[in-house]
Design a protein around this motif. Structure first.
Motif, PDB file in Angstrom:
ATOM      1  N   ASP A   1       0.838  -1.203   0.000  1.00 18.66           N
ATOM      2  CA  ASP A   1       0.000   0.000   0.000  1.00 18.66           C
ATOM      3  C   ASP A   1       0.871   1.250   0.000  1.00 18.66           C
ATOM      4  O   ASP A   1       0.583   2.220  -0.709  1.00 18.66           O
ATOM      5  N   GLN A   2       1.945   1.227   0.788  1.00 23.93           N
ATOM      6  CA  GLN A   2       2.814   2.415   0.879  1.00 23.93           C
ATOM      7  C   GLN A   2       3.577   2.681  -0.413  1.00 23.93           C
ATOM      8  O   GLN A   2       3.793   3.824  -0.788  1.00 23.93           O
ATOM      9  N   THR A   3       4.003   1.603  -1.082  1.00 22.99           N
ATOM     10  CA  THR A   3       4.874   1.789  -2.258  1.00 22.99           C
ATOM     11  C   THR A   3       4.112   1.755  -3.582  1.00 22.99           C
ATOM     12  O   THR A   3       4.682   2.083  -4.621  1.00 22.99           O
ATOM     13  N   GLY A   4       2.857   1.308  -3.555  1.00 22.76           N
ATOM     14  CA  GLY A   4       2.103   1.182  -4.810  1.00 22.76           C
ATOM     15  C   GLY A   4       2.405  -0.117  -5.544  1.00 22.76           C
ATOM     16  O   GLY A   4       2.028  -0.291  -6.707  1.00 22.76           O
ATOM     17  N   ALA A   5       3.106  -1.049  -4.869  1.00 23.79           N
ATOM     18  CA  ALA A   5       3.366  -2.357  -5.490  1.00 23.79           C
ATOM     19  C   ALA A   5       2.142  -3.252  -5.300  1.00 23.79           C
ATOM     20  O   ALA A   5       1.264  -2.954  -4.481  1.00 23.79           O
ATOM     21  N   LEU A   6       2.075  -4.353  -6.066  1.00 27.09           N
ATOM     22  CA  LEU A   6       0.948  -5.285  -5.939  1.00 27.09           C
ATOM     23  C   LEU A   6       1.367  -6.491  -5.096  1.00 27.09           C
ATOM     24  O   LEU A   6       2.483  -7.001  -5.236  1.00 27.09           O
ATOM     25  N   LEU A   7       0.464  -6.920  -4.233  1.00 25.50           N
ATOM     26  CA  LEU A   7       0.702  -8.129  -3.439  1.00 25.50           C
ATOM     27  C   LEU A   7       0.091  -9.315  -4.206  1.00 25.50           C
ATOM     28  O   LEU A   7      -1.137  -9.384  -4.382  1.00 25.50           O
ATOM     29  N   VAL A   8       0.970 -10.180  -4.706  1.00 29.54           N
ATOM     30  CA  VAL A   8       0.516 -11.349  -5.478  1.00 29.54           C
ATOM     31  C   VAL A   8       0.550 -12.557  -4.546  1.00 29.54           C
ATOM     32  O   VAL A   8       1.613 -12.931  -4.036  1.00 29.54           O
ATOM     33  N   VAL A   9      -0.597 -13.153  -4.310  1.00 31.55           N
ATOM     34  CA  VAL A   9      -0.663 -14.296  -3.391  1.00 31.55           C
ATOM     35  C   VAL A   9      -0.873 -15.566  -4.223  1.00 31.55           C
ATOM     36  O   VAL A   9      -1.853 -15.677  -4.969  1.00 31.55           O
ATOM     37  N   ASP A  10       0.093 -16.475  -4.117  1.00 27.74           N
ATOM     38  CA  ASP A  10       0.068 -17.716  -4.890  1.00 27.74           C
ATOM     39  C   ASP A  10      -0.648 -18.793  -4.068  1.00 27.74           C
ATOM     40  O   ASP A  10      -0.088 -19.357  -3.131  1.00 27.74           O
ATOM     41  N   GLU A  11      -1.896 -19.072  -4.448  1.00 25.92           N
ATOM     42  CA  GLU A  11      -2.708 -20.090  -3.742  1.00 25.92           C
ATOM     43  C   GLU A  11      -2.815 -21.352  -4.586  1.00 25.92           C
ATOM     44  O   GLU A  11      -3.786 -22.108  -4.463  1.00 25.92           O
ATOM     45  N   ILE A  12      -1.813 -21.572  -5.438  1.00 23.61           N
ATOM     46  CA  ILE A  12      -1.899 -22.710  -6.356  1.00 23.61           C
ATOM     47  C   ILE A  12      -1.933 -24.040  -5.601  1.00 23.61           C
ATOM     48  O   ILE A  12      -2.678 -24.942  -5.964  1.00 23.61           O
ATOM     49  N   GLN A  13      -1.139 -24.152  -4.533  1.00 29.71           N
ATOM     50  CA  GLN A  13      -1.165 -25.411  -3.755  1.00 29.71           C
ATOM     51  C   GLN A  13      -2.127 -25.335  -2.561  1.00 29.71           C
ATOM     52  O   GLN A  13      -2.655 -26.331  -2.102  1.00 29.71           O
ATOM     53  N   THR A  14      -2.344 -24.121  -2.050  1.00 29.42           N
ATOM     54  CA  THR A  14      -3.116 -23.977  -0.807  1.00 29.42           C
ATOM     55  C   THR A  14      -4.616 -23.790  -1.037  1.00 29.42           C
ATOM     56  O   THR A  14      -5.392 -23.858  -0.080  1.00 29.42           O
ATOM     57  N   GLY A  15      -4.996 -23.520  -2.285  1.00 32.77           N
ATOM     58  CA  GLY A  15      -6.377 -23.104  -2.556  1.00 32.77           C
ATOM     59  C   GLY A  15      -7.400 -24.222  -2.489  1.00 32.77           C
ATOM     60  O   GLY A  15      -7.070 -25.400  -2.354  1.00 32.77           O
ATOM     61  N   PHE A  16      -8.652 -23.818  -2.569  1.00 34.04           N
ATOM     62  CA  PHE A  16      -9.787 -24.713  -2.733  1.00 34.04           C
ATOM     63  C   PHE A  16      -9.926 -25.712  -1.585  1.00 34.04           C
ATOM     64  O   PHE A  16      -9.915 -26.925  -1.778  1.00 34.04           O
ATOM     65  N   ALA A  17     -10.032 -25.126  -0.381  1.00 28.54           N
ATOM     66  CA  ALA A  17     -10.408 -25.838   0.852  1.00 28.54           C
ATOM     67  C   ALA A  17      -9.269 -26.599   1.515  1.00 28.54           C
ATOM     68  O   ALA A  17      -9.418 -27.088   2.626  1.00 28.54           O
ATOM     69  N   ARG A  18      -8.130 -26.684   0.861  1.00 35.25           N
ATOM     70  CA  ARG A  18      -7.020 -27.502   1.381  1.00 35.25           C
ATOM     71  C   ARG A  18      -6.637 -27.126   2.814  1.00 35.25           C
ATOM     72  O   ARG A  18      -6.311 -27.981   3.626  1.00 35.25           O
ATOM     73  N   THR A  19      -6.650 -25.824   3.124  1.00 36.59           N
ATOM     74  CA  THR A  19      -6.158 -25.383   4.442  1.00 36.59           C
ATOM     75  C   THR A  19      -7.286 -25.177   5.457  1.00 36.59           C
ATOM     76  O   THR A  19      -7.090 -24.558   6.495  1.00 36.59           O
ATOM     77  N   GLY A  20      -8.486 -25.682   5.128  1.00 35.49           N
ATOM     78  CA  GLY A  20      -9.600 -25.510   6.060  1.00 35.49           C
ATOM     79  C   GLY A  20     -10.353 -24.215   5.807  1.00 35.49           C
ATOM     80  O   GLY A  20     -11.300 -23.877   6.528  1.00 35.49           O
ATOM     81  N   ARG A  21      -9.916 -23.481   4.807  1.00 30.94           N
ATOM     82  CA  ARG A  21     -10.654 -22.314   4.314  1.00 30.94           C
ATOM     83  C   ARG A  21     -10.583 -22.400   2.805  1.00 30.94           C
ATOM     84  O   ARG A  21      -9.740 -23.113   2.265  1.00 30.94           O
ATOM     85  N   MET A  22     -11.456 -21.655   2.132  1.00 31.56           N
ATOM     86  CA  MET A  22     -11.403 -21.718   0.667  1.00 31.56           C
ATOM     87  C   MET A  22      -9.991 -21.340   0.203  1.00 31.56           C
ATOM     88  O   MET A  22      -9.407 -22.012  -0.631  1.00 31.56           O
ATOM     89  N   PHE A  23      -9.444 -20.254   0.798  1.00 29.80           N
ATOM     90  CA  PHE A  23      -8.072 -19.839   0.498  1.00 29.80           C
ATOM     91  C   PHE A  23      -7.329 -19.607   1.806  1.00 29.80           C
ATOM     92  O   PHE A  23      -7.880 -19.044   2.759  1.00 29.80           O
ATOM     93  N   ALA A  24      -6.063 -19.991   1.832  1.00 32.06           N
ATOM     94  CA  ALA A  24      -5.267 -19.880   3.062  1.00 32.06           C
ATOM     95  C   ALA A  24      -5.145 -18.437   3.530  1.00 32.06           C
ATOM     96  O   ALA A  24      -5.083 -18.159   4.730  1.00 32.06           O
ATOM     97  N   LEU A  25      -5.130 -17.506   2.570  1.00 32.57           N
ATOM     98  CA  LEU A  25      -4.945 -16.088   2.921  1.00 32.57           C
ATOM     99  C   LEU A  25      -6.026 -15.586   3.872  1.00 32.57           C
ATOM    100  O   LEU A  25      -5.787 -14.668   4.660  1.00 32.57           O
ATOM    101  N   GLU A  26      -7.212 -16.195   3.793  1.00 29.38           N
ATOM    102  CA  GLU A  26      -8.347 -15.718   4.613  1.00 29.38           C
ATOM    103  C   GLU A  26      -8.000 -15.710   6.102  1.00 29.38           C
ATOM    104  O   GLU A  26      -8.498 -14.866   6.842  1.00 29.38           O
ATOM    105  N   ALA A  27      -7.145 -16.616   6.531  1.00 30.91           N
ATOM    106  CA  ALA A  27      -6.816 -16.712   7.959  1.00 30.91           C
ATOM    107  C   ALA A  27      -6.149 -15.443   8.465  1.00 30.91           C
ATOM    108  O   ALA A  27      -6.231 -15.123   9.660  1.00 30.91           O
ATOM    109  N   SER A  28      -5.495 -14.701   7.573  1.00 32.85           N
ATOM    110  CA  SER A  28      -4.747 -13.504   8.003  1.00 32.85           C
ATOM    111  C   SER A  28      -5.602 -12.246   7.967  1.00 32.85           C
ATOM    112  O   SER A  28      -5.200 -11.216   8.508  1.00 32.85           O
ATOM    113  N   GLY A  29      -6.748 -12.310   7.301  1.00 34.85           N
ATOM    114  CA  GLY A  29      -7.583 -11.116   7.119  1.00 34.85           C
ATOM    115  C   GLY A  29      -7.014 -10.161   6.080  1.00 34.85           C
ATOM    116  O   GLY A  29      -7.542  -9.062   5.872  1.00 34.85           O
ATOM    117  N   VAL A  30      -5.947 -10.575   5.391  1.00 37.52           N
ATOM    118  CA  VAL A  30      -5.304  -9.712   4.388  1.00 37.52           C
ATOM    119  C   VAL A  30      -5.973  -9.913   3.030  1.00 37.52           C
ATOM    120  O   VAL A  30      -6.413 -11.011   2.707  1.00 37.52           O
TER     121      VAL A  30
END
Ligand SMILES: Cc1ncc(COP(=O)(O)O)c(C=O)c1O
Length: 430
Positions: A229-258
């Motif tokens: 946010d400060q630098t204007g860069a993009l945060l790219v989150v790679d959910e290729i292995q973690t996605g689609f319920a694998r981590t107990g959420r649809m996407f692992a990122l959800e656990a962080s609220g980010v």
């Protein structure tokens, strides 16, 4: 033809660079089991590397694919379009933790999704610098390899893969790398090497997959979000292995609220049919000019049909919750083993939903990686009818990636085999 006959043909027909874990050839598979051409049964704790989250040949997925096969198989989305591509995009726009309104573009492989995320980030920001992490795995095409943070075997003798890609240490508590150290390395990079206004993107796996199932903490992810946010860069989150319920959420990122700017997805998205995706805010995605996205097979109608079956199945069978139950059961079953003398070579068991990793060490004092033990365990397991694979920056981790539809009695049978394999590998050593 038997396994041994086909193996002999394989070595003549296929180069040595393609390595297969199991010297077997699959005849058929059903949910959580595989059978080889010799008629031998295996329990599947690899799920095609986190792909068949909904099990082999889930009836809902197969019904969608069969229906699609009867209508048409390929037109190329760049020539004549089909509704299912739009529907998959709509579903991912709604599901992903990305800024709304989101848009989605589809490809075939994880590496292609990563390549395109970099393309989007560079075009949208007009900058080139990309930061990724040591131990990360983002695929085997050249840009994806540049982002990948492991030299052997992936990057050897390929020269300079891509300029302006920089790696940070990834936190691994067991090996003494903390969030603070990663964050300090990022600050230092932005002081010494990359001008903050030249940073296009930070690419991160919320849980490193091939790297060894090390989770990124909410602290780290929140820091990366703030810095982007400060630098204007993009945060790219790679959910290729973690996605689609694998981590107990649809996407692992959800656990962080980010929230991600761009999210890359593949593997579990289409239950074994090649499909990948990049989702991001519409204003970012639309910065890419006409004609810059595509691929002959990208977003294949068969894979889109499968993906719709997968997404329905995850919802209807509540596979996010089931992933947590699978992880709980594996930990409970392994607990006595960890407390036994086998515990002396288990550095850590990491568990995020149904992603469970057993990290082997030479001893608990040094926690030095013990790749030989991990290799021996998976070999013993295969002999006893369990397909389970390794991972890890040091190759010393056994990872469990069951179908999320696995029957609980089969899960227990598989964990018991794994347990015996660990004990077997230990006694070989002694
Ligand atoms: C996190 C992550 N990103 C990218 C990839 C590359 O995906 P693919 O092998 O489909 O190109 C993988 C594959 O294992 C992965 O785990």
């Amino acid at each position: 033809m038997r396994n041994s006959d086909i193996l002999a043909r394989r070595s003549q027909a296929i180069p040595a660079g393609l390595v297969s874990h199991a010297p077997i050839f699959v005849d058929r598979a059903d949910n959580d089991e595989l059978w080889d051409v010799d008629g031998r049964r295996y329990i599947d704790f690899a799920a095609g590397i986190a792909v068949v989250n909904t099990g082999h040949r889930h009836p809902r997925v197969i019904a969608r694919v069969e229906e699609q096969l009867r209508r048409f198989t390929h037109t190329s989305i760049q020539v004549c379009q089909y509704e299912s591509y739009v529907t998959v995009a709509e579903r991912l726009n709604a599901l992903t933790p990305t800024r709304k309104p989101s848009k989605t573009v589809l490809f075939s492989t994880g590496a292609e999704a990563i390549e395109n995320a970099v393309k989007i980030a560079r075009i949208a920001t007009g900058r080139t610098a990309i930061v990724s992490f040591a131990g990360a795995f983002h695929g085997r095409t050249l840009m994806a390899l540049a982002l990948t943070g492991k030299v052997t075997p992936y990057k050897l003798r390929l020269g300079t893969l891509s300029s302006d890609v920089h790696h940070l240490p990834f936190p691994m508590e067991l090996h003494g790398i903390s969030d603070e150290q990663s964050i300090a390395a990022l600050d230092s990079l932005l002081r010494t090497t990359i001008a903050p206004d030249q940073l296009a993107a930070i690419v991160v796996e919320p849980v490193q997959g091939e790297g060894g199932f090390y989770p990124a903490s909410a602290t780290l992810l929140k820091h990366l979000r703030k810095l982007c946010d400060q630098t204007g860069a993009l945060l790219v989150v790679d959910e290729i292995q973690t996605g689609f319920a694998r981590t107990g959420r649809m996407f692992a990122l959800e656990a962080s609220g980010v929230q991600a700017d761009l999210m890359t997805m593949a593997k579990g998205l289409a239950g074994g049919f090649p499909l990948s995706a990049v989702t991001g805010p519409a204003d970012v995605m639309d910065k890419v000019p006409a004609g810059r996205f595509g691929g002959t097979y990208a977003g294949s109608p068969i894979a889109c049909a499968a993906a719709l079956g997968v997404l329905d199945t995850i919802e209807e069978e509540n596979l996010t919750e089931r992933a947590n139950e699978i992880g709980d059961r594996i930990l409970a079953l392994l607990d006595p083993l960890v407390r036994s003398n086998a515990g002396s070579v288990i550095g850590e068991i990491r568990r995020i939903g149904a992603m469970v990793a057993i990290e082997f060490v030479t001893d608990r004092d040094s926690n030095a990686p013990n790749a030989a033990m991990a290799q021996a365990v998976v070999k013993h397991a295969l002999k006893a009818g369990l397909v389970v694979i390794t991972c890890g920056l040091f190759g010393n981790v056994v990872r469990i990636l069951t179908p999320l539809t696995i029957r609980f009695d089969v899960l227990e049978e598989g964990v018991r085999i794994l347990e015996k394999s660990i004990l077997g590998a230990l006694s070989d050593r002694d």
